[in-house]
Motif scaffolding. Sequence first.
Motif, PDB file in Angstrom:
ATOM      1  N   ILE A   1      19.992  19.472 -52.056  1.00  0.00           N
ATOM      2  CA  ILE A   1      20.550  20.756 -52.490  1.00  0.00           C
ATOM      3  C   ILE A   1      19.537  21.899 -52.406  1.00  0.00           C
ATOM      4  CG2 ILE A   1      21.596  22.006 -54.434  1.00  0.00           C
ATOM      5  CD1 ILE A   1      23.110  19.370 -55.066  1.00  0.00           C
ATOM      6  N   PRO A   2      18.286  21.760 -52.888  1.00  0.00           N
ATOM      7  CA  PRO A   2      17.342  22.877 -52.734  1.00  0.00           C
ATOM      8  C   PRO A   2      17.092  23.253 -51.270  1.00  0.00           C
ATOM      9  CG  PRO A   2      16.524  21.342 -54.378  1.00  0.00           C
ATOM     10  CD  PRO A   2      17.721  20.686 -53.715  1.00  0.00           C
ATOM     11  N   THR A   3      17.005  22.256 -50.393  1.00  0.00           N
ATOM     12  CA  THR A   3      16.838  22.541 -48.965  1.00  0.00           C
ATOM     13  C   THR A   3      18.087  23.215 -48.420  1.00  0.00           C
ATOM     14  OG1 THR A   3      15.356  20.650 -48.714  1.00  0.00           O
ATOM     15  CG2 THR A   3      16.338  21.541 -46.700  1.00  0.00           C
ATOM     16  N   ARG A   4      19.245  22.684 -48.769  1.00  0.00           N
ATOM     17  CA  ARG A   4      20.515  23.227 -48.262  1.00  0.00           C
ATOM     18  C   ARG A   4      20.722  24.681 -48.685  1.00  0.00           C
ATOM     19  NH1 ARG A   4      25.898  20.749 -47.194  1.00  0.00           N
ATOM     20  NH2 ARG A   4      27.177  22.522 -46.587  1.00  0.00           N
ATOM     21  N   THR A   5      20.476  24.972 -49.937  1.00  0.00           N
ATOM     22  CA  THR A   5      20.697  26.336 -50.397  1.00  0.00           C
ATOM     23  C   THR A   5      19.646  27.302 -49.859  1.00  0.00           C
ATOM     24  OG1 THR A   5      19.556  25.834 -52.486  1.00  0.00           O
ATOM     25  CG2 THR A   5      21.969  25.673 -52.476  1.00  0.00           C
ATOM     26  N   GLY A   6      18.570  26.774 -49.287  1.00  0.00           N
ATOM     27  CA  GLY A   6      17.568  27.617 -48.640  1.00  0.00           C
ATOM     28  C   GLY A   6      18.036  28.162 -47.302  1.00  0.00           C
ATOM     29  N   TRP A   7      18.970  27.481 -46.646  1.00  0.00           N
ATOM     30  CA  TRP A   7      19.454  27.956 -45.334  1.00  0.00           C
ATOM     31  C   TRP A   7      20.958  28.227 -45.314  1.00  0.00           C
ATOM     32  CZ3 TRP A   7      23.189  25.094 -42.891  1.00  0.00           C
ATOM     33  CH2 TRP A   7      23.308  23.761 -43.249  1.00  0.00           C
ATOM     34  N   ASP A   8      21.711  27.652 -46.237  1.00  0.00           N
ATOM     35  CA  ASP A   8      23.167  27.788 -46.245  1.00  0.00           C
ATOM     36  C   ASP A   8      23.577  28.647 -47.438  1.00  0.00           C
ATOM     37  OD1 ASP A   8      25.924  27.522 -46.285  1.00  0.00           O
ATOM     38  OD2 ASP A   8      25.925  25.334 -46.282  1.00  0.00           O
TER      39      ASP A   8
ATOM     40  N   SER B   1      27.929  30.162 -53.618  1.00  0.00           N
ATOM     41  CA  SER B   1      27.144  30.926 -54.583  1.00  0.00           C
ATOM     42  C   SER B   1      26.654  30.030 -55.722  1.00  0.00           C
ATOM     43  CB  SER B   1      27.946  32.106 -55.130  1.00  0.00           C
ATOM     44  OG  SER B   1      29.103  31.651 -55.781  1.00  0.00           O
ATOM     45  N   ASP B   2      27.210  28.838 -55.817  1.00  0.00           N
ATOM     46  CA  ASP B   2      26.739  27.845 -56.785  1.00  0.00           C
ATOM     47  C   ASP B   2      26.893  26.479 -56.134  1.00  0.00           C
ATOM     48  OD1 ASP B   2      25.920  26.455 -59.018  1.00  0.00           O
ATOM     49  OD2 ASP B   2      27.607  27.036 -60.279  1.00  0.00           O
ATOM     50  N   PHE B   3      25.841  25.693 -56.155  1.00  0.00           N
ATOM     51  CA  PHE B   3      25.846  24.363 -55.552  1.00  0.00           C
ATOM     52  C   PHE B   3      24.902  23.526 -56.398  1.00  0.00           C
ATOM     53  CE2 PHE B   3      25.600  22.197 -51.083  1.00  0.00           C
ATOM     54  CZ  PHE B   3      25.851  20.970 -51.644  1.00  0.00           C
ATOM     55  N   ARG B   4      25.434  22.536 -57.085  1.00  0.00           N
ATOM     56  CA  ARG B   4      24.584  21.771 -57.989  1.00  0.00           C
ATOM     57  C   ARG B   4      24.977  20.300 -58.055  1.00  0.00           C
ATOM     58  NH1 ARG B   4      25.400  24.712 -63.506  1.00  0.00           N
ATOM     59  NH2 ARG B   4      25.294  26.465 -62.107  1.00  0.00           N
ATOM     60  N   LEU B   5      24.012  19.500 -58.445  1.00  0.00           N
ATOM     61  CA  LEU B   5      24.222  18.080 -58.697  1.00  0.00           C
ATOM     62  C   LEU B   5      24.672  17.938 -60.146  1.00  0.00           C
ATOM     63  CD1 LEU B   5      23.892  15.174 -57.580  1.00  0.00           C
ATOM     64  CD2 LEU B   5      21.543  15.253 -58.435  1.00  0.00           C
ATOM     65  N   VAL B   6      25.854  17.385 -60.361  1.00  0.00           N
ATOM     66  CA  VAL B   6      26.413  17.222 -61.700  1.00  0.00           C
ATOM     67  C   VAL B   6      25.954  15.895 -62.299  1.00  0.00           C
ATOM     68  CG1 VAL B   6      28.557  17.007 -63.035  1.00  0.00           C
ATOM     69  CG2 VAL B   6      28.417  18.633 -61.129  1.00  0.00           C
TER      70      VAL B   6
ATOM     71  N   ILE C   1      28.956  16.306 -57.242  1.00  0.00           N
ATOM     72  CA  ILE C   1      28.431  17.649 -56.986  1.00  0.00           C
ATOM     73  C   ILE C   1      29.490  18.691 -57.321  1.00  0.00           C
ATOM     74  CG2 ILE C   1      26.758  16.936 -55.243  1.00  0.00           C
ATOM     75  CD1 ILE C   1      28.752  17.914 -53.085  1.00  0.00           C
ATOM     76  N   TYR C   2      29.015  19.909 -57.576  1.00  0.00           N
ATOM     77  CA  TYR C   2      29.895  21.056 -57.808  1.00  0.00           C
ATOM     78  C   TYR C   2      29.462  22.177 -56.877  1.00  0.00           C
ATOM     79  CZ  TYR C   2      32.072  25.141 -59.852  1.00  0.00           C
ATOM     80  OH  TYR C   2      32.797  26.287 -60.018  1.00  0.00           O
ATOM     81  N   CYS C   3      30.443  22.814 -56.229  1.00  0.00           N
ATOM     82  CA  CYS C   3      30.184  23.944 -55.341  1.00  0.00           C
ATOM     83  C   CYS C   3      31.196  25.043 -55.634  1.00  0.00           C
ATOM     84  CB  CYS C   3      30.338  23.546 -53.879  1.00  0.00           C
ATOM     85  SG  CYS C   3      29.369  22.134 -53.388  1.00  0.00           S
ATOM     86  N   PHE C   4      30.738  26.297 -55.573  1.00  0.00           N
ATOM     87  CA  PHE C   4      31.616  27.453 -55.773  1.00  0.00           C
ATOM     88  C   PHE C   4      31.471  28.363 -54.562  1.00  0.00           C
ATOM     89  CE2 PHE C   4      32.613  31.741 -57.182  1.00  0.00           C
ATOM     90  CZ  PHE C   4      33.824  31.552 -57.820  1.00  0.00           C
ATOM     91  N   LEU C   5      32.604  28.719 -53.982  1.00  0.00           N
ATOM     92  CA  LEU C   5      32.644  29.555 -52.787  1.00  0.00           C
ATOM     93  C   LEU C   5      33.310  30.877 -53.125  1.00  0.00           C
ATOM     94  CD1 LEU C   5      32.504  29.932 -49.640  1.00  0.00           C
ATOM     95  CD2 LEU C   5      34.734  28.838 -49.575  1.00  0.00           C
ATOM     96  N   LYS C   6      32.540  31.963 -53.063  1.00  0.00           N
ATOM     97  CA  LYS C   6      33.122  33.297 -53.248  1.00  0.00           C
ATOM     98  C   LYS C   6      33.752  33.691 -51.916  1.00  0.00           C
ATOM     99  CE  LYS C   6      30.260  35.271 -56.846  1.00  0.00           C
ATOM    100  NZ  LYS C   6      29.303  36.329 -57.208  1.00  0.00           N
ATOM    101  N   ALA C   7      35.030  33.932 -51.950  1.00  0.00           N
ATOM    102  CA  ALA C   7      35.755  34.272 -50.725  1.00  0.00           C
ATOM    103  C   ALA C   7      35.903  35.791 -50.618  1.00  0.00           C
ATOM    104  CB  ALA C   7      37.131  33.610 -50.745  1.00  0.00           C
ATOM    105  N   PRO C   8      35.940  36.304 -49.389  1.00  0.00           N
ATOM    106  CA  PRO C   8      36.151  37.750 -49.225  1.00  0.00           C
ATOM    107  C   PRO C   8      37.586  38.102 -49.602  1.00  0.00           C
ATOM    108  CG  PRO C   8      36.158  36.660 -47.102  1.00  0.00           C
ATOM    109  CD  PRO C   8      35.805  35.615 -48.122  1.00  0.00           C
TER     110      PRO C   8
END
Length: 152
Positions: free
Chosen positions: A65-72, A76-81, A94-101
């Motif tokens: 996750i730290p590597t992934r969020t460094g390039w992807d 807006s939220d990506f974490r290990l639950v 895992i939990y991920c939140f995608l802010k959509a346009p």
Amino acid sequence: RDEAKFLIHKEQEGFVPSLYGIITDTPAVKVYRFKGDDCPVQLIKAYVFIEGVPPSVAAHCIHDIPTRTGWDNTFSDFRLVKTLEQTNTGNELIYCFLKAPWPVTHRDFVQWRRVDLIGDAITILMRSGADEQYPEKKGVIRAESLISGYIC
């Protein structure tokens, strides 16, 4: 392992014009959508070709996750639950939140994730999960993944 074998089968199947429509077709990126009219589920196959990157490095860049969020910056939220040790199942949560346009509604995902080695392929498999710490939010669509993943 059956889910991993299913993904590998779909990857090896390649592009079948009678089954899939083309969304994107470039030398580096190919995206196909299953044409099934009677199927309420969207099956999307995407391929990304990265020259000179070993599969183990690609898998690390996707999974860590730290590597992934460094390039992807998609999420807006990506974490290990929950870790492997906490679940005792061979899976992580895992939990991920995608802010959509605008006008698309934001989405979030709670997913079980598992890494397997099948032959020479590293698979990162995901499917929907649930956790009381991450209830559905008002104004956000909880995405459902029947099966999702990466083959490196």
